[in-house]
Write a protein that holds these residues in place. Structure first.
Motif, PDB file in Angstrom:
ATOM      1  N   GLU A 164       0.612  -1.549  -0.413  1.00  0.00           N
ATOM      2  CA  GLU A 164       0.341  -0.043  -0.053  1.00  0.00           C
ATOM      3  C   GLU A 164       1.319   1.174  -0.194  1.00  0.00           C
ATOM      4  OE1 GLU A 164      -2.921   0.124  -0.344  1.00  0.00           O
ATOM      5  OE2 GLU A 164      -3.218  -2.513  -0.023  1.00  0.00           O
ATOM      6  N   MET A 165       0.437   2.465  -0.848  1.00  0.00           N
ATOM      7  CA  MET A 165       1.675   3.334  -0.602  1.00  0.00           C
ATOM      8  C   MET A 165       0.996   4.021   0.320  1.00  0.00           C
ATOM      9  SD  MET A 165       1.326   6.412  -3.525  1.00  0.00           S
ATOM     10  CE  MET A 165      -0.094   7.324  -3.242  1.00  0.00           C
ATOM     11  N   VAL A 166       1.633   4.699   1.007  1.00  0.00           N
ATOM     12  CA  VAL A 166       2.405   5.467   2.859  1.00  0.00           C
ATOM     13  C   VAL A 166       2.341   6.990   2.572  1.00  0.00           C
ATOM     14  CG1 VAL A 166       1.990   3.107   4.238  1.00  0.00           C
ATOM     15  CG2 VAL A 166       4.274   4.569   3.350  1.00  0.00           C
ATOM     16  N   ASN A 167       2.723   6.988   1.210  1.00  0.00           N
ATOM     17  CA  ASN A 167       3.636   7.809   1.317  1.00  0.00           C
ATOM     18  C   ASN A 167       3.500   8.703  -0.466  1.00  0.00           C
ATOM     19  OD1 ASN A 167       4.110  10.630   2.195  1.00  0.00           O
ATOM     20  ND2 ASN A 167       6.270  10.649   2.034  1.00  0.00           N
ATOM     21  N   VAL A 190       3.836  10.253   7.443  1.00  0.00           N
ATOM     22  CA  VAL A 190       3.527   8.623   6.673  1.00  0.00           C
ATOM     23  C   VAL A 190       2.814   7.914   7.644  1.00  0.00           C
ATOM     24  CG1 VAL A 190       4.906   7.056   6.578  1.00  0.00           C
ATOM     25  CG2 VAL A 190       6.378   8.975   6.130  1.00  0.00           C
ATOM     26  N   VAL A 191       1.672   7.634   6.476  1.00  0.00           N
ATOM     27  CA  VAL A 191       0.317   6.564   7.519  1.00  0.00           C
ATOM     28  C   VAL A 191       0.008   7.211   8.330  1.00  0.00           C
ATOM     29  CG1 VAL A 191       1.062   5.042   6.824  1.00  0.00           C
ATOM     30  CG2 VAL A 191       2.279   5.319   8.894  1.00  0.00           C
ATOM     31  N   VAL A 214      11.673  10.195  14.382  1.00  0.00           N
ATOM     32  CA  VAL A 214      11.273  10.735  16.063  1.00  0.00           C
ATOM     33  C   VAL A 214       9.440  11.373  15.816  1.00  0.00           C
ATOM     34  CG1 VAL A 214      11.181  12.411  18.128  1.00  0.00           C
ATOM     35  CG2 VAL A 214      13.388  11.549  17.148  1.00  0.00           C
ATOM     36  N   ALA A 215       8.968   9.941  16.042  1.00  0.00           N
ATOM     37  CA  ALA A 215       7.396  11.431  16.532  1.00  0.00           C
ATOM     38  C   ALA A 215       6.827  11.819  17.748  1.00  0.00           C
ATOM     39  CB  ALA A 215       6.630   9.846  15.632  1.00  0.00           C
ATOM     40  N   LEU A 222      -5.153   7.807  10.754  1.00  0.00           N
ATOM     41  CA  LEU A 222      -5.185   6.642  10.942  1.00  0.00           C
ATOM     42  C   LEU A 222      -5.951   6.571   9.144  1.00  0.00           C
ATOM     43  CD1 LEU A 222      -4.398   4.307  13.483  1.00  0.00           C
ATOM     44  CD2 LEU A 222      -2.882   5.363  12.174  1.00  0.00           C
ATOM     45  N   SER A 223      -6.833   8.080   9.619  1.00  0.00           N
ATOM     46  CA  SER A 223      -7.117   7.998   7.932  1.00  0.00           C
ATOM     47  C   SER A 223      -6.874   7.768   6.166  1.00  0.00           C
ATOM     48  CB  SER A 223      -8.285   9.216   8.002  1.00  0.00           C
ATOM     49  OG  SER A 223      -7.373  10.175   7.743  1.00  0.00           O
TER      50      SER A 223
END
Length: 403
Positions: A164-167, A190-191, A214-215, A222-223
């Motif tokens: 799946e494309m996440v970015n 990202v996601v 780092v997040a 998460l949509s």
């Protein structure tokens, strides 16, 4: 057409050598252009390579230890080097490797070079676990090297994870500074997660590299994963910090860590309108040449708690234990969900200490068929990933149960 079993294919490489540097015996280039790169490495191949390296080094150490009259921890005089700690006690000190490579960078000079690449497609794949695959499409960039501080960039059109494309399209600023190619505090999404990335690569023997992601503490959306459908998972606050470092030319040298935590997670199941709530959770992981270890991960709620620890070795062996602790009311929900996916599966619980709290231990381990879990009738084994998909979607996978 892309990734059809090739490890690496490069269409064009053009090098403009620096004759001045050759005269000075530095062997540098003014411009290196790379075009049309297709690379695919499977997790299975990495496991084989790491296993071979571990076995060969173990054999080498064993040969050294069995050499008569020699010990790896003794000096040429036959005594073990010692030093004192802060309390004045004598502690042993192991000898440094005999041929420790010198990775010191050369002083800054006036010579400047550049690396230009385009049409680069890279993928990390897995036949056993396609959910772990990662692919980067159409990378291009300009990387300055040597000389004074300068700027460049790296870009790609798409990042895929698990198919799946996440970015989407991303341009990342890069700079050459202090003998390093650096990416400093670059922000990307990202996601649904806002991330900050730091990267440093030193142009020296072995190509040492360090990466940190780092997040910061944030609410999670998460949509993007679920597209037009509403996300069934909501997280009020989430944070993550992870890093990895090693030598690009020596994959077995890499080591890393990861720590994550959250508060206020809600998981909605529209099949029965039930809500699973965890008010906090955290997890930690460590990776090195031996493999991946998760010493502790847990999600805690008022009605249920999930605790996990496990490992994956570099030769592909894996094992984990997940303990689910629930109230009697929630235990019925779990049992119904598993039984709805496959009538031959069971999720029966036992009293933890008293009847008001029940628990079930799920044992997971690697097998020739893949990761299995004791979910079948009388706790026989079922394939883990197909079982999870079946439980979450309530679709019956007839081939999940191992006979």
């Amino acid at each position: 057409s892309g990734f059809l079993g090739e490890v690496l294919r490069i269409d064009t490489v053009t090098v403009d050598l620096s004759w001045v540097s050759l005269v000075q015996r530095k062997k540098r280039f003014e411009r290196l252009e790379i075009s049309g790169v297709t690379g695919e490495v499977s997790i299975e191949l990495l496991k084989v390579l790491l296993k071979k390296n571990v076995v060969s080094e173990t054999h080498q150490r064993g040969s050294e230890e069995n050499t008569p009259g020699e010990s790896p921890n003794t000096s040429p005089s036959g005594t073990t080097p010692q030093k004192e700690n802060k309390e004045g006690e004598v502690i042993s000190k192991k000898e440094e490797p005999r041929e420790s490579p010198d990775f010191q960078a050369s002083p800054v000079d006036d010579f400047e070079g550049v690396i230009v690449f385009e049409d680069v497609n890279l993928a990390l794949t897995s036949l056993e676990y396609p959910e772990l695959s990662i692919a980067v499409e159409d990378m291009e960039g300009v990387l300055p090297v040597w000389g004074a501080e300068r700027e460049g960039h790296v870009g790609f059109t798409a990042l895929h994870a698990g198919g799946e494309m996440v970015n989407g399209e991303e341009i990342i600023p890069v700079k050459w500074k202090g003998q390093f190619i650096r990416i400093d505090e670059h922000e990307l999404k990202v996601v649904g997660l806002n991330l900050k990335m730091n990267l440093a690569i030193r142009i020296s023997q072995g190509l040492p590299v360090g990466l940190q992601v780092v997040a910061p503490n944030q609410q999670v959306d998460l949509s993007p994963i679920f597209g037009e459908e509403k996300s069934p998972v909501g997280i009020e606050q989430f944070s993550f910090r992870g890093g990895i470092q090693g030598y690009l030319m020596m994959p077995q040298s890499f080591s890393g860590y990861g720590n994550a935590g959250f508060e206020g997670m809600e998981i909605y199941d529209d099949r029965d309108a039930s809500m699973t709530e965890f008010y906090r959770g955290y997890g930690e992981a460590r990776v090195n040449r031996a493999g991946l270890v998760i010493p502790d991960a847990r999600m805690i709620g008022d009605e249920e708690a999930i605790l996990l620890n496990g490992f994956v070795t570099s030769n592909g062996e894996a094992a984990a234990t997940v303990r689910v602790v629930v109230s009697p009311e929630r235990a019925k929900v779990y049992e119904q969900g598993v039984h709805r996916a496959n009538e031959e599966w069971t999720f029966d619980f036992e009293p933890l200490v008293t009847e008001d709290r029940l628990y079930r231990d799920l044992r997971m381990e690697s097998s020739e068929e893949g990761l299995i879990v004791n979910l079948g009738e009388k706790r026989t084994s079922a394939l883990l990933f197909p079982a999870l998909k079946a439980i979450l979607t309530a679709k019956h996978p007839s081939a999940n149960l191992l006979q």
